[in-house]
Every structure is written in C-alpha cells, then in structure tokens.
Design an enzyme around this catalytic site. Sequence first.
Site, short mmCIF file in Angstrom:
data_model
loop_
_atom_site.label_atom_id
_atom_site.label_comp_id
_atom_site.label_asym_id
_atom_site.label_seq_id
_atom_site.Cartn_x
_atom_site.Cartn_y
_atom_site.Cartn_z
N GLU A 1 -55.88 25.34 -60.05
CA GLU A 1 -54.48 25.77 -59.95
C GLU A 1 -54.41 27.21 -59.49
O GLU A 1 -55.28 28.03 -59.84
CB GLU A 1 -53.78 25.59 -61.31
CG GLU A 1 -53.47 24.13 -61.64
CD GLU A 1 -52.70 23.44 -60.54
OE1 GLU A 1 -51.54 23.82 -60.29
OE2 GLU A 1 -53.24 22.51 -59.91
N ARG B 1 -14.91 2.58 -44.24
CA ARG B 1 -15.29 2.72 -45.66
C ARG B 1 -15.94 1.42 -46.15
O ARG B 1 -15.96 0.41 -45.43
CB ARG B 1 -14.05 3.08 -46.47
CG ARG B 1 -13.57 4.52 -46.18
CD ARG B 1 -12.24 4.79 -46.82
NE ARG B 1 -12.26 4.49 -48.24
CZ ARG B 1 -11.16 4.25 -48.97
NH1 ARG B 1 -9.95 4.25 -48.40
NH2 ARG B 1 -11.27 4.00 -50.25
N ARG C 1 -34.59 25.37 -61.41
CA ARG C 1 -34.24 26.18 -60.22
C ARG C 1 -33.18 25.51 -59.34
O ARG C 1 -32.65 26.11 -58.42
CB ARG C 1 -35.49 26.50 -59.41
CG ARG C 1 -36.26 27.69 -60.03
CD ARG C 1 -37.67 27.77 -59.53
NE ARG C 1 -37.74 27.94 -58.09
CZ ARG C 1 -38.85 27.77 -57.37
NH1 ARG C 1 -39.96 27.39 -57.97
NH2 ARG C 1 -38.83 27.95 -56.07
N ASN D 1 -38.12 22.14 -55.25
CA ASN D 1 -37.89 22.85 -56.51
C ASN D 1 -36.53 23.54 -56.55
O ASN D 1 -36.02 23.87 -57.62
CB ASN D 1 -38.98 23.90 -56.76
CG ASN D 1 -40.34 23.25 -57.01
OD1 ASN D 1 -40.41 22.19 -57.63
ND2 ASN D 1 -41.38 23.84 -56.51
C1 UD1 Z 1 -48.64 20.48 -59.14
C2 UD1 Z 1 -50.16 20.42 -59.16
C3 UD1 Z 1 -50.72 21.29 -58.03
C4 UD1 Z 1 -50.16 20.84 -56.70
C5 UD1 Z 1 -48.63 20.82 -56.75
C6 UD1 Z 1 -48.09 20.15 -55.51
C7 UD1 Z 1 -50.90 20.04 -61.46
C8 UD1 Z 1 -51.43 20.68 -62.70
N1 UD1 Z 1 -50.66 20.85 -60.44
O1 UD1 Z 1 -48.29 21.81 -59.43
O2 UD1 Z 1 -52.14 21.21 -57.98
O3 UD1 Z 1 -50.61 21.69 -55.66
O4 UD1 Z 1 -48.16 20.06 -57.87
O5 UD1 Z 1 -46.70 20.23 -55.45
O6 UD1 Z 1 -50.73 18.85 -61.44
N2 UD1 Z 1 -44.19 16.92 -64.78
C9 UD1 Z 1 -43.89 16.14 -65.87
N3 UD1 Z 1 -44.26 16.57 -67.10
C10 UD1 Z 1 -44.94 17.74 -67.31
C11 UD1 Z 1 -45.22 18.53 -66.18
C12 UD1 Z 1 -44.84 18.09 -64.93
O7 UD1 Z 1 -43.30 15.06 -65.72
O8 UD1 Z 1 -45.24 18.03 -68.46
C13 UD1 Z 1 -43.81 16.44 -63.43
C14 UD1 Z 1 -42.75 17.32 -62.78
O9 UD1 Z 1 -41.46 16.77 -63.03
C15 UD1 Z 1 -43.10 17.20 -61.31
C16 UD1 Z 1 -44.60 17.00 -61.30
O10 UD1 Z 1 -44.95 16.52 -62.60
O11 UD1 Z 1 -42.48 16.06 -60.72
C17 UD1 Z 1 -45.39 18.25 -60.96
O12 UD1 Z 1 -45.16 19.25 -61.92
P1 UD1 Z 1 -44.95 20.76 -61.51
O13 UD1 Z 1 -44.78 21.54 -62.74
O14 UD1 Z 1 -43.90 20.86 -60.45
O15 UD1 Z 1 -46.41 21.10 -60.91
P2 UD1 Z 1 -46.77 22.24 -59.85
O16 UD1 Z 1 -46.91 23.53 -60.55
O17 UD1 Z 1 -45.87 22.16 -58.69
CA CA Z 2 -43.75 21.18 -58.14
#
Ligand code: UD1
Ligand code: CA
Length: 457
Positions: A165, A326, A25, A237
């Site tokens: 979630e 600078r 995004r 995001n």
């Molecule tokens: C996550 C939380 C949610 C919380 C929210 C807060 C989980 C399952 N959910 O949701 O409870 O309220 O954050 O912002 O943890 N990432 C990886 N590898 C993956 C997936 C994610 O490195 O396979 C990293 C992403 O880069 C990010 C973080 O983990 O930095 C969170 O992942 P994201 O997919 O943004 O989780 P949310 O849906 O926001």
């Molecule tokens: Ca997130």
Amino acid sequence: MASNSFTSSSRTCLAVVLAAGEGTRMKSAKPKVLHEVAGRSMVGHVLAAVAEAGAGRVAVVVGPGRDDVAREAQRVIPHASIFTQRDRLGTAHAVLSARDALANPVDDVVVAFGDTPLMRAETFGRLRAPLADGAAVAVLGFEAADPTGYGRLLQQGGRLVAIREHRDASEAERAVTLCNAGLMALRGDVALTILERIRNDNAKGEYYLTDAVEVAIAMGYGTAVVTAPEEEVQGVNDRAQLAVVERDLQNRLRSAAMAEGVTLIAPETVYFSHDTRIGRDTVVEPHVVFGPGVQVGEDAVVHAFSHLEGALVASKASVGPFARLRPGANLGPGAKVGNFVEIKNAELGAGAKVSHLTYLGDATVGAEANIGAGTITCNYDGFAKYRTVIGEGAFVGSNSALVAPVTIGAGAFVGSGSVVTDDVPEDALAVARGRQTVKEGWAKDFRERSLAAKNKR
Ligand code: UD1
Ligand code: CA
C-alpha cells in the site's frame, strides 16, 4: 456483448463485490456506490459485469443498515446474497464478512470493488484464467499515470511477491508504477485459508486484501498479474472522478453505437444510457439525451435536442427536433413525432403523425392517424389517469383538447379547437366549440363610431 472463451469456462465462480464504503468525499446523503453513471448505479455496473463474466454466485458486502444498496444489488442480480460488514476494518475484513458464501465450495473467487464501474466483463474472465493454470491468487494491475495512493505490485524474477500500500511503501517501492486495480481472483479451495491468515500490521491498522499475495507466497502457492488499461480500472471517490468516469463511459457507448452502424453527427454531444439500443442506419443528430430503457429501430432519425426515456421507436420513425419521449412512449414503424411534442405512455401506430406542439399521455393512436398542432390529451383529473383511444386514419384538428376517457373512431374527424368529451363514432365529424357568426361591416362601423366619440372629447 461478445462472449469469450473465459465465460464459457466450466469452472464455477463466486464474485464478492465490496460496497460497504461510506464515500464521505462524495458529500452526499446517498452511499457512493448508488451514484449513477450512464443511467445505472456504479454497483449495478460492477454486478452486471461480474454476471456477464459468468459468476454463478454473487455476494455483495454492504455497510450496516444499507438496505438501499442491498435492494439495488438484488434488482440487478436477484439471486445475489447480501452480507453486512459491521465494522470497517479493511478490504480483507470486508471479504470475510461473506464467509458463509466463501465456505461453499467453488472453483474461483473474484473480488471486485463497487466503486469501479468501468470494469469490463472480459477482464474478469482474463483475471480468472491463471487460476485454471494453478495460481492461487491473480491480481489485476495497471500502469498508473500517477501512482500516488495506489498499492504497488512488487515483482521478483517476473513473479508477483507482494502488494505494498502507498502509505506503507518505501521510496524505492513508490517508484513502481505498476499498481493494484483492486480486482483479485483467488482459487476457491484456498481462498478462506489465505484470507484468514491476513493480519492488520500496517500503517492503517486494517486487514488488507492485498496481503493475500504475501500469504499465498509464504504458503508456497503461485501468483499472477493480469493487466488492464487505466481507463477501465479507475475508481470513484469524489464527484470530479464521477464526472471523468461518466465521460469515459459515454465515449465507450458512442464508439459502440457507431461501430454498430449508427450515425452520430456530433458524437460528443449525444448522451446514452448503459442500455440504449439503436439499430443500424439510424441517424442521431446533435444534442440528444437517451435516458434508461430506450430502443430505436433501424433507419430512424432522432433530430437535434430531443430527450428520450423508457421509449420504443420503431424503424423509419422520426423524432424531434425538440421532442420529449417519456416512459411508455411506443412509436410504430414510420411514425413521426415533431417539434415540441411530449409523448407519455402512448402508442402510435405505423405512419401516425404528431407533428407539432402536442401532449399525448395514456393514449393509443391508430396507424396513419394525424394529430394536429396543439392537441392535448386531458388524461388527469387530479386523482386518476384515463385513456384516450384514437382510431386508424383519424384526423384530429389543431388545438383540440381530448378529455379522457374518450374514443375517436377510426377515420373520424375532429374539428379544430374542439373540446371532445364524448366518444366520436367511426368516420364521423365532431365539432365541439362555439359556432362562428359573421357580422358584415361591423368592424368598419365600430371604427367610425369610436373615432367620432374620441374627437368629441
Ligand atoms: C485499494 C487497494 C489498493 C488499490 C486501490 C485501487 C487495499 C488494501 N488497497 O485501496 O491496493 O490500489 O484500492 O483503487 O485493498 N471497503 C469495504 N470495507 C472496508 C474497506 C473497504 O467494503 O472495510 C470497500 C470500499 O467500499 C471500496 C473498496 O473496498 O469499494 C476499496 O476500499 P478503499 O478504502 O477505497 O481502498 P483504497 O485505499 O482505494
Ligand atoms: Ca478507493
């Protein structure tokens, strides 16, 4: 920053920072966590905070081929170990990518997200505290103004029993406003066991880190919630959220500067970098921008519309208005840099003055020297850069070009309009321009001749 009772705790700590997100995004060629807030990457902010909070070991989880993220992480924390998450199968899966780090005995494991840059070091410390009291999992929660999209913290009898979630939550569970910030602390001796028991039976088919809570409860372990203000835990995001986080961090930096005794006449117009240092009783006028690496001493003035980056400004010095410092600009005590002056990689001795319309690059200027308006150091021939050295108390007349490498001796004078190509000895005068000739009455004769010729036509 103030240390606290938690950072001085003797418990060892491993921080696992998740930075494998694609950040689609952001609509960007660069990964989300490398976007900057107050002059530092988001993941850089997170890493600096975990280091400050006393994490002796740091593991960073990056996406496949993300050498750029790995490099940035190791720039901030050279001893950070890098792990690659090959497939993006969820936050618990991401943490388990750092399995080798988790397998090494440690008291506390803290998991942080690389896109949550405003987290304070002190909060990491507070989150670790329940582990010392025996809890296996501690979760950072916040009261969300709009909880949509966040995991909800479900409590029973004051005890955290699960995180649901948003997309898996029932109507009743969605009414809960206490949300998961994404920061979690796990007791090191059980972290790996808990994480390995997490399954992917949810709406997204992902391994959720949040399920660590239910697993811990099922295993008979204690859990805890620690809360933080929403401002601190907001994630990024998209670019609009990046701008909100920038605004909030700028407000934090402005308040901190004022609390340290700096006068900001219009704080909302001054932009700081995460590492800007300003001494007390210094006045910063409106519309000043500090890039990374700036230090200003005490009782100095930075006048309006100045831009500083990688610069040192000593006490009682004066900068601007409309000045540009600078990288490598180094102003001595009481030095003055006035309007429309650019300084790069140049030192100004105590009390030196460069008051108007000047470029000084790759130069050394002695104490109390005076550089006249419009002086230019010609430091570059298209291939290499050369230094200009100006001695103490020298006086460079206006509109002079100093062709480097060149030295103006202490106490020497340069006549205005000179193009100086040869060194000038101490206390000498150098004049390097055409000598003036005066023809008495020439202008009057010229006008009379021209008028007569015109009338004849
Ligand atoms: C996550 C939380 C949610 C919380 C929210 C807060 C989980 C399952 N959910 O949701 O409870 O309220 O954050 O912002 O943890 N990432 C990886 N590898 C993956 C997936 C994610 O490195 O396979 C990293 C992403 O880069 C990010 C973080 O983990 O930095 C969170 O992942 P994201 O997919 O943004 O989780 P949310 O849906 O926001
Ligand atoms: Ca997130």
